[in-house]
Design a protein around this motif. Structure first.
Motif, short mmCIF file in Angstrom:
data_model
loop_
_atom_site.label_atom_id
_atom_site.label_comp_id
_atom_site.label_asym_id
_atom_site.label_seq_id
_atom_site.Cartn_x
_atom_site.Cartn_y
_atom_site.Cartn_z
N ASN A 190 35.93 -109.68 -9.42
CA ASN A 190 36.64 -108.40 -9.27
C ASN A 190 38.10 -108.52 -9.66
O ASN A 190 38.68 -107.64 -10.32
CB ASN A 190 36.51 -107.90 -7.83
N LEU A 191 38.73 -109.61 -9.25
CA LEU A 191 40.13 -109.82 -9.60
C LEU A 191 40.31 -109.95 -11.11
O LEU A 191 41.29 -109.44 -11.67
CB LEU A 191 40.66 -111.08 -8.91
N SER A 192 39.37 -110.59 -11.78
CA SER A 192 39.47 -110.74 -13.23
C SER A 192 39.39 -109.39 -13.94
O SER A 192 40.09 -109.16 -14.93
CB SER A 192 38.36 -111.66 -13.74
N ILE A 193 38.56 -108.50 -13.43
CA ILE A 193 38.44 -107.16 -14.02
C ILE A 193 39.72 -106.36 -13.80
O ILE A 193 40.23 -105.69 -14.71
CB ILE A 193 37.23 -106.42 -13.44
N VAL A 194 40.25 -106.43 -12.60
CA VAL A 194 41.44 -105.65 -12.25
C VAL A 194 42.69 -106.21 -12.92
O VAL A 194 43.57 -105.46 -13.35
CB VAL A 194 41.62 -105.60 -10.72
N LEU A 195 42.79 -107.54 -13.02
CA LEU A 195 44.01 -108.18 -13.49
C LEU A 195 43.97 -108.59 -14.96
O LEU A 195 45.01 -108.92 -15.54
CB LEU A 195 44.30 -109.41 -12.63
N GLY A 196 42.79 -108.57 -15.56
CA GLY A 196 42.69 -108.93 -16.98
C GLY A 196 43.67 -108.18 -17.86
O GLY A 196 44.34 -108.79 -18.71
#
Length: 247
Positions: A190-196
């Protein structure tokens, strides 16, 4: 930037999967910025860093605040604050004013401010000059973990000291956020999707969503293999683990 209306992004945080995240806070145009150094400036290898290790004050204070107050906050980085609040805080930092995030901010505002700051870094968390190399390596070797890690490790080790330090600092923090995912619902995925979109600058094109998804997957790979990819350079730079960085 627009006036403050809170974004409703918290309809169902019981669902772990995050999809189609859009960063609703966009950096001000370069021609509108004042001549002073922005709060999100990361010095190049030729500049003397005004911050220990080259980590901008805004990033450092936002991470420390979120480490203290935000780790158990449901939807951290997923719920976007009002643009008005984020803009006001950003202007204080850019103006060199003293900022007390415990008084001037709240968890969602500080998280949104950090995402904005990462998008405004002049060269990016992953410098734009080497971003294409990171993407090519991941595309070519993502099915071969040994080769992929070997080549990404080399690219990370070739970053300037300041860029490596910022990358290490942020990834250490985001891994810590994910360690509370049973509470905050923010897994590494989830963090990768939000912070990508804050780590990689994907140019507009007909395939922009596909390109962004690839960059999100690349960030996830870096986070999942963080120790393997950064341990040698961290030891070389004498960077300690979490205790050095966070409360």
């Amino acid at each position: 930037m627009g006036s403050g209306v809170s974004i409703s992004g918290c309809q169902s945080f019981s669902a772990v999967q995050v999809t189609n995240i859009t960063n609703r806070i966009t950096p001000e145009r370069k021609e509108q910025r004042k001549s002073r150094d922005p709060a999100c400036h990361v010095p190049s290898s030729k500049e003397k860093s005004p911050e220990e290790g080259g980590i901008p004050l805004l990033i450092k204070e936002a991470v420390q605040y979120l480490s203290t107050f935000g780790l158990k906050h449901t939807g951290l980085f997923r719920v976007t604050s009002s643009l008005k609040k984020v803009t006001a805080l950003k202007e204080k930092y850019d103006g060199g004013e003293s900022v007390d995030l415990t008084q001037d901010g709240d968890i969602d505002t500080v998280a949104s401010l950090l995402k904005l700051c990462l998008k405004e870094l002049p060269e990016g968390v992953i410098p734009e000059s080497t971003q294409s190399s990171f993407i090519i390596v991941y595309k070519d070797y993502r099915l071969d973990e040994e080769e992929c890690s070997k080549h990404l490790k080399k690219l990370i080790e070739d970053l300037s000291r300041t860029h490596f330090t910022v990358l290490h600092y942020l990834c250490t923090f985001f891994i810590r956020v994910a360690s509370y995912s049973e509470i905050n619902k923010m897994t590494l995925e989830n963090l990768s999707i939000v912070l990508g979109p804050s780590f990689f600058r994907v140019p507009f094109s007909p395939n922009i969503q596909e390109a962004q998804n690839l960059c999100n997957d690349l960030l996830l790979y870096i986070l999942r293999n963080f120790q393997k990819l950064t341990a040698d350079r961290a030891q070389q730079e004498n960077i300690e683990q979490v205790q050095m960085y966070f409360p």
